[in-house]
Design an enzyme around this catalytic site. Structure first.
Site, PDB file in Angstrom:
ATOM      1  N   ARG A   1     -18.080   5.364  26.213  1.00 46.47           N
ATOM      2  CA  ARG A   1     -17.919   6.250  27.370  1.00 46.47           C
ATOM      3  C   ARG A   1     -16.566   6.951  27.323  1.00 46.47           C
ATOM      4  O   ARG A   1     -16.460   8.115  27.681  1.00 46.47           O
ATOM      5  CB  ARG A   1     -18.071   5.464  28.673  1.00 46.47           C
ATOM      6  CG  ARG A   1     -19.517   5.079  28.920  1.00 46.47           C
ATOM      7  CD  ARG A   1     -19.639   4.030  29.978  1.00 46.47           C
ATOM      8  NE  ARG A   1     -19.312   4.503  31.296  1.00 46.47           N
ATOM      9  CZ  ARG A   1     -18.912   3.711  32.287  1.00 46.47           C
ATOM     10  NH1 ARG A   1     -18.784   2.420  32.094  1.00 46.47           N
ATOM     11  NH2 ARG A   1     -18.661   4.227  33.462  1.00 46.47           N
TER      12      ARG A   1
ATOM     13  N   ARG B   1     -14.933  -4.608  37.543  1.00 44.72           N
ATOM     14  CA  ARG B   1     -15.816  -3.926  38.487  1.00 44.72           C
ATOM     15  C   ARG B   1     -17.186  -4.613  38.562  1.00 44.72           C
ATOM     16  O   ARG B   1     -17.804  -4.884  37.549  1.00 44.72           O
ATOM     17  CB  ARG B   1     -15.988  -2.479  38.056  1.00 44.72           C
ATOM     18  CG  ARG B   1     -17.012  -1.722  38.889  1.00 44.72           C
ATOM     19  CD  ARG B   1     -16.798  -0.255  38.804  1.00 44.72           C
ATOM     20  NE  ARG B   1     -17.342   0.334  37.597  1.00 44.72           N
ATOM     21  CZ  ARG B   1     -17.287   1.645  37.321  1.00 44.72           C
ATOM     22  NH1 ARG B   1     -16.703   2.466  38.167  1.00 44.72           N
ATOM     23  NH2 ARG B   1     -17.796   2.113  36.215  1.00 44.72           N
TER      24      ARG B   1
ATOM     25  N   ARG C   1     -19.453  17.311  33.892  1.00 46.36           N
ATOM     26  CA  ARG C   1     -18.928  16.468  32.820  1.00 46.36           C
ATOM     27  C   ARG C   1     -18.882  17.185  31.481  1.00 46.36           C
ATOM     28  O   ARG C   1     -18.421  16.609  30.505  1.00 46.36           O
ATOM     29  CB  ARG C   1     -19.822  15.247  32.687  1.00 46.36           C
ATOM     30  CG  ARG C   1     -19.131  13.970  33.186  1.00 46.36           C
ATOM     31  CD  ARG C   1     -20.134  12.911  33.142  1.00 46.36           C
ATOM     32  NE  ARG C   1     -19.710  11.587  33.072  1.00 46.36           N
ATOM     33  CZ  ARG C   1     -19.753  10.718  34.087  1.00 46.36           C
ATOM     34  NH1 ARG C   1     -20.062  11.119  35.287  1.00 46.36           N
ATOM     35  NH2 ARG C   1     -19.472   9.462  33.882  1.00 46.36           N
TER      36      ARG C   1
ATOM     37  N   ARG D   1     -22.106  -3.725  35.787  1.00 43.30           N
ATOM     38  CA  ARG D   1     -22.933  -2.617  35.317  1.00 43.30           C
ATOM     39  C   ARG D   1     -23.144  -2.758  33.825  1.00 43.30           C
ATOM     40  O   ARG D   1     -22.218  -3.086  33.099  1.00 43.30           O
ATOM     41  CB  ARG D   1     -22.223  -1.281  35.618  1.00 43.30           C
ATOM     42  CG  ARG D   1     -22.733  -0.594  36.850  1.00 43.30           C
ATOM     43  CD  ARG D   1     -21.866   0.541  37.259  1.00 43.30           C
ATOM     44  NE  ARG D   1     -21.737   1.581  36.242  1.00 43.30           N
ATOM     45  CZ  ARG D   1     -21.146   2.763  36.463  1.00 43.30           C
ATOM     46  NH1 ARG D   1     -20.654   3.035  37.653  1.00 43.30           N
ATOM     47  NH2 ARG D   1     -21.056   3.656  35.505  1.00 43.30           N
TER      48      ARG D   1
ATOM     49  N   LYS E   1     -12.628   7.140  40.865  1.00 38.08           N
ATOM     50  CA  LYS E   1     -13.220   8.325  41.496  1.00 38.08           C
ATOM     51  C   LYS E   1     -14.137   7.953  42.666  1.00 38.08           C
ATOM     52  O   LYS E   1     -14.053   8.535  43.730  1.00 38.08           O
ATOM     53  CB  LYS E   1     -14.043   9.145  40.479  1.00 38.08           C
ATOM     54  CG  LYS E   1     -13.251   9.725  39.334  1.00 38.08           C
ATOM     55  CD  LYS E   1     -14.092  10.686  38.494  1.00 38.08           C
ATOM     56  CE  LYS E   1     -15.295  10.041  37.824  1.00 38.08           C
ATOM     57  NZ  LYS E   1     -14.953   9.025  36.810  1.00 38.08           N
TER      58      LYS E   1
HETATM   59  P1  AMP Z   1     -20.687   7.336  36.394  1.00 38.45           P
HETATM   60  O1  AMP Z   1     -21.165   6.425  37.462  1.00 38.45           O
HETATM   61  O2  AMP Z   1     -20.196   8.652  36.922  1.00 38.45           O
HETATM   62  O3  AMP Z   1     -19.693   6.674  35.482  1.00 38.45           O
HETATM   63  O4  AMP Z   1     -21.963   7.704  35.478  1.00 38.45           O
HETATM   64  C1  AMP Z   1     -22.652   6.705  34.785  1.00 38.45           C
HETATM   65  C2  AMP Z   1     -23.505   7.323  33.694  1.00 38.45           C
HETATM   66  O5  AMP Z   1     -24.442   8.232  34.264  1.00 38.45           O
HETATM   67  C3  AMP Z   1     -22.738   8.145  32.666  1.00 38.45           C
HETATM   68  O6  AMP Z   1     -22.167   7.354  31.641  1.00 38.45           O
HETATM   69  C4  AMP Z   1     -23.834   9.072  32.160  1.00 38.45           C
HETATM   70  O7  AMP Z   1     -24.723   8.399  31.278  1.00 38.45           O
HETATM   71  C5  AMP Z   1     -24.614   9.371  33.429  1.00 38.45           C
HETATM   72  N1  AMP Z   1     -24.055  10.550  34.141  1.00 38.45           N
HETATM   73  C6  AMP Z   1     -23.482  10.573  35.379  1.00 38.45           C
HETATM   74  N2  AMP Z   1     -23.095  11.807  35.703  1.00 38.45           N
HETATM   75  C7  AMP Z   1     -23.406  12.601  34.649  1.00 38.45           C
HETATM   76  C8  AMP Z   1     -23.239  13.988  34.380  1.00 38.45           C
HETATM   77  N3  AMP Z   1     -22.648  14.829  35.249  1.00 38.45           N
HETATM   78  N4  AMP Z   1     -23.666  14.446  33.165  1.00 38.45           N
HETATM   79  C9  AMP Z   1     -24.276  13.643  32.280  1.00 38.45           C
HETATM   80  N5  AMP Z   1     -24.456  12.325  32.468  1.00 38.45           N
HETATM   81  C10 AMP Z   1     -24.030  11.795  33.648  1.00 38.45           C
END
Ligand code: AMP
Length: 218
Positions: A171, A127, A88, A160, A13
């Site tokens: 996740r 990654r 989400r 990460r 994404k």
């Molecule tokens: P991402 O980089 O989008 O994979 O997000 C990393 C982490 O940030 C996720 O595993 C959540 O803990 C938190 N996070 C990011 N976006 C959201 C969202 N829209 N709602 C809730 N938690 C989020």
């Protein structure tokens, strides 16, 4: 133009969102990036979010919706935006609906990037991100010019915290339980475009581009 990029962690994404943002001239709004930056800066929001993120859990909906409300009110989002990693949950999608309808606008297209679970796990294990500026690399498809160092700022590349194997499983579980139902939510409104996310970056981008162009043409 208002877009959402939906898909499991590791679906690509972020990378695709950067290209869309460049080509269509709309800001990419990534809640994950905003939260990671807040965590790096040690702000109150960052400290609160980090506990959830490190475990692979979702940050509470009210925190995320507050952050989005503020972000889409900025000048650069006046003519559209692209969400990456938001919404989400169904509650977040409903909150977004309220925000958009109070502004008299709607979403144009929700792109669902569909990738096999096998592919996701493999991509996440390769990654690496810059510890200084957050830029993302992939050891196979987007390797840095100098091993272990960021092309943009020279910062050290690290994995990460939440890309570790144990956290990835959590996740994916959270994604299947809380985020996957959004595909049905947007399909019902006829704005969902499912795109095969397997293949090279160029192949996938070509498919996304076709859907966006189709979705916004009169
Ligand atoms: P991402 O980089 O989008 O994979 O997000 C990393 C982490 O940030 C996720 O595993 C959540 O803990 C938190 N996070 C990011 N976006 C959201 C969202 N829209 N709602 C809730 N938690 C989020």
């Amino acid at each position: 133009m208002r877009l959402v990029l939906l898909g499991p962690p590791g679906a690509g994404k972020g990378t695709q969102a950067e290209r869309i943002s460049r080509e269509f001239g709309i800001p990419k709004i990534s809640t994950g990036d905003i939260l990671r930056e807040a965590a790096r800066n040690g702000s109150e929001l960052g400290l609160k979010a980090k506990g959830y993120m490190d475990k692979g859990d979702l940050v509470p909906d009210d925190v995320i919706l507050g952050l989005i409300e503020e972000r889409i009110s900025s000048d650069d989002a006046a003519n559209g935006f692209l969400f990456d990693g938001f919404p989400r949950t169904i509650a977040q999608a409903e909150g977004l609906d309220r925000m958009l309808s109070s502004r008299g606008v709607t979403l144009d297209v929700v792109i669902s990037l569909d990738v096999t679970e096998e592919n996701v796990i493999e991509r996440l294990s390769r990654r690496y991100v810059c510890s200084e500026c957050g830029r993302v690399f992939n050891l196979v498809t987007k390797a840095p010019a100098r091993k272990g160092l960021c092309d943009a700022c020279g910062g050290k590349l690290i994995q990460r915290e939440d890309d570790r194997r144990e956290t990835v499983a959590e996740r994916l579980r959270v994604y299947n339980e809380q985020t996957d139902p959004l595909r049905g939510f947007y399909r019902q409104r006829s704005i969902l475009a499912a795109v095969d996310g397997n293949g090279t970056l160029e192949e996938v981008y070509g498919r996304i581009r076709r859907e966006i162009t189709r979705g916004i043409s009169p």
